[in-house]
Design a protein around this motif. Structure first.
Motif, PDB file in Angstrom:
ATOM      1  N   SER A  30       0.825  -1.204   0.000  1.00 42.03           N
ATOM      2  CA  SER A  30       0.000   0.000   0.000  1.00 42.03           C
ATOM      3  C   SER A  30       0.865   1.262   0.000  1.00 42.03           C
ATOM      4  CB  SER A  30      -0.920   0.020   1.231  1.00 42.03           C
ATOM      5  OG  SER A  30      -0.155   0.278   2.400  1.00 42.03           O
ATOM      6  N   ARG A  31       0.231   2.392  -0.314  1.00 38.15           N
ATOM      7  CA  ARG A  31       0.961   3.664  -0.345  1.00 38.15           C
ATOM      8  C   ARG A  31       1.464   4.034   1.046  1.00 38.15           C
ATOM      9  NH1 ARG A  31      -2.195   8.072  -3.930  1.00 38.15           N
ATOM     10  NH2 ARG A  31      -0.207   9.127  -3.591  1.00 38.15           N
ATOM     11  N   ILE A  32       0.663   3.739   2.060  1.00 36.40           N
ATOM     12  CA  ILE A  32       1.073   4.038   3.435  1.00 36.40           C
ATOM     13  C   ILE A  32       2.272   3.174   3.828  1.00 36.40           C
ATOM     14  CG2 ILE A  32       0.379   3.892   5.856  1.00 36.40           C
ATOM     15  CD1 ILE A  32      -2.437   4.682   4.981  1.00 36.40           C
ATOM     16  N   GLU A  33       2.221   1.896   3.463  1.00 36.69           N
ATOM     17  CA  GLU A  33       3.342   1.005   3.761  1.00 36.69           C
ATOM     18  C   GLU A  33       4.604   1.445   3.030  1.00 36.69           C
ATOM     19  OE1 GLU A  33       0.823  -3.151   4.548  1.00 36.69           O
ATOM     20  OE2 GLU A  33       1.385  -2.557   2.500  1.00 36.69           O
ATOM     21  N   LEU A  34       4.422   1.898   1.787  1.00 36.34           N
ATOM     22  CA  LEU A  34       5.578   2.338   0.995  1.00 36.34           C
ATOM     23  C   LEU A  34       6.185   3.615   1.578  1.00 36.34           C
ATOM     24  CD1 LEU A  34       7.024   1.260  -1.516  1.00 36.34           C
ATOM     25  CD2 LEU A  34       5.757   2.925  -2.864  1.00 36.34           C
ATOM     26  N   LEU A  35       5.354   4.506   2.072  1.00 32.16           N
ATOM     27  CA  LEU A  35       5.848   5.727   2.701  1.00 32.16           C
ATOM     28  C   LEU A  35       6.649   5.395   3.961  1.00 32.16           C
ATOM     29  CD1 LEU A  35       5.976   8.806   2.905  1.00 32.16           C
ATOM     30  CD2 LEU A  35       3.778   8.733   4.115  1.00 32.16           C
ATOM     31  N   MET A  36       6.157   4.444   4.725  1.00 31.69           N
ATOM     32  CA  MET A  36       6.868   4.018   5.928  1.00 31.69           C
ATOM     33  C   MET A  36       8.244   3.457   5.569  1.00 31.69           C
ATOM     34  SD  MET A  36       5.767   0.949   8.537  1.00 31.69           S
ATOM     35  CE  MET A  36       5.788  -0.239   7.180  1.00 31.69           C
ATOM     36  N   ILE A  37       8.292   2.646   4.514  1.00 33.71           N
ATOM     37  CA  ILE A  37       9.564   2.057   4.085  1.00 33.71           C
ATOM     38  C   ILE A  37      10.503   3.141   3.574  1.00 33.71           C
ATOM     39  CG2 ILE A  37      10.607   0.535   2.342  1.00 33.71           C
ATOM     40  CD1 ILE A  37       8.021  -1.214   2.704  1.00 33.71           C
TER      41      ILE A  37
END
Length: 269
Positions: free
Chosen positions: A137-144
């Motif tokens: 997800s976009r949120i997961e990608l931002l966290m990474i």
């Protein structure tokens, strides 16, 4: 968030040290797994990480798993990991030439991020390109991305083709710079400078040139034109490089690294 890094080699440890400072981990310690007894002992002495020597003690409960082993170790590692993982976990690969598809197939997972780091991450000046499977997800990608940024800068790319391309530029690129530096060091010593003075001359010149480039919108070609006056010393050097086709040779070298990255990815399929 529970973060696990598998492999405490140069890259694994570099990213572990950077990410351990991230507020995303809150008060939780980053978990790190390795099989080398001496490395395990030294890591435990630091007190910075929760260190593990058995995957079953750390992998099943991890939310995010960074895999930082040599690519030729991944087959046996994935075989050991597979029974211990679940669909909600995200796997981030720091391995060169190992494709997203091969990781998904080997582990039976969906959420995979593939990266291409580089050596200056060790001093907080790295650049990491990354791309993801559609299930991330976009949120997961931002966290990474925020985690990757703890070692320098990160660049999101749309496809794995650009991961291979960045291998030829940033991944292998520090070696090109060191190659050029070594040549300049050799020339300085041949001119009679001491080892110490040669190092100062070369390293400070590189550092200053990069700083000038970063602080302006001026292209490298324009900077060369500013330094090189007609009939002067710099023009003599640049003309020598042009006569010896150095520009094309450097581009050929970058493409050689790119082509090899593609070959490694094809062999991994």
């Amino acid at each position: 968030m529970k973060l696990l890094v598998i492999g405490a080699g140069n890259m694994g440890l570099t990213y572990s040290e950077g990410m351990a400072k991230s507020p995303l981990l809150s008060s939780k310690k980053l978990k790190i797994y390795d099989t080398d007894p001496s490395k395990i002992a030294s890591l435990r002495e630091t007190g910075t990480f929760d260190v593990y020597e058995k995957l079953e003690d750390c992998l099943p409960t991890a939310d995010l798993v960074f895999v930082a082993v040599k690519p030729y170790h991944c087959d046996s590692l994935f075989e050991e990991m597979k029974p211990m993982i679940n669909d909600s976990q995200i796997f981030v690969s720091l391995m060169a030439g190992v494709t997203i598809g091969s990781i998904q197939d080997s582990l039976g997972v969906k959420k995979v991020v593939r990266t291409m780091p580089n050596l200056p991450a060790q001093v907080g000046k790295g650049v990491t390109s990354y791309t993801e499977s559609k299930e991330v997800s976009r949120i997961e990608l931002l966290m990474i991305r925020n985690l990757l940024d703890t070692t320098g800068a990160s660049i999101h790319v749309e496809t794995e083709k650009f991961i291979d391309a960045s291998t030829g530029i940033s991944g292998s690129g520090p070696a090109y710079v060191f190659y050029f530096m070594q040549s300049m060091l050799d020339a300085a010593k041949k001119m009679g400078f001491s080892d110490y003075d040669s190092k100062v001359l070369v390293s400070t010149t590189f550092e200053g040139a990069v700083e000038l480039f970063n602080r302006s919108d001026i292209s490298p070609q324009s900077w060369m034109d500013r330094v090189a006056s007609k009939g002067g010393t710099t023009r003599a050097a640049l003309d020598s490089m042009a006569d010896n086709n150095v520009n094309e040779l450097i581009k050929d070298a970058a493409y050689a690294a790119f082509d090899r990255a593609v070959e490694l990815g094809e062999a991994d399929k």
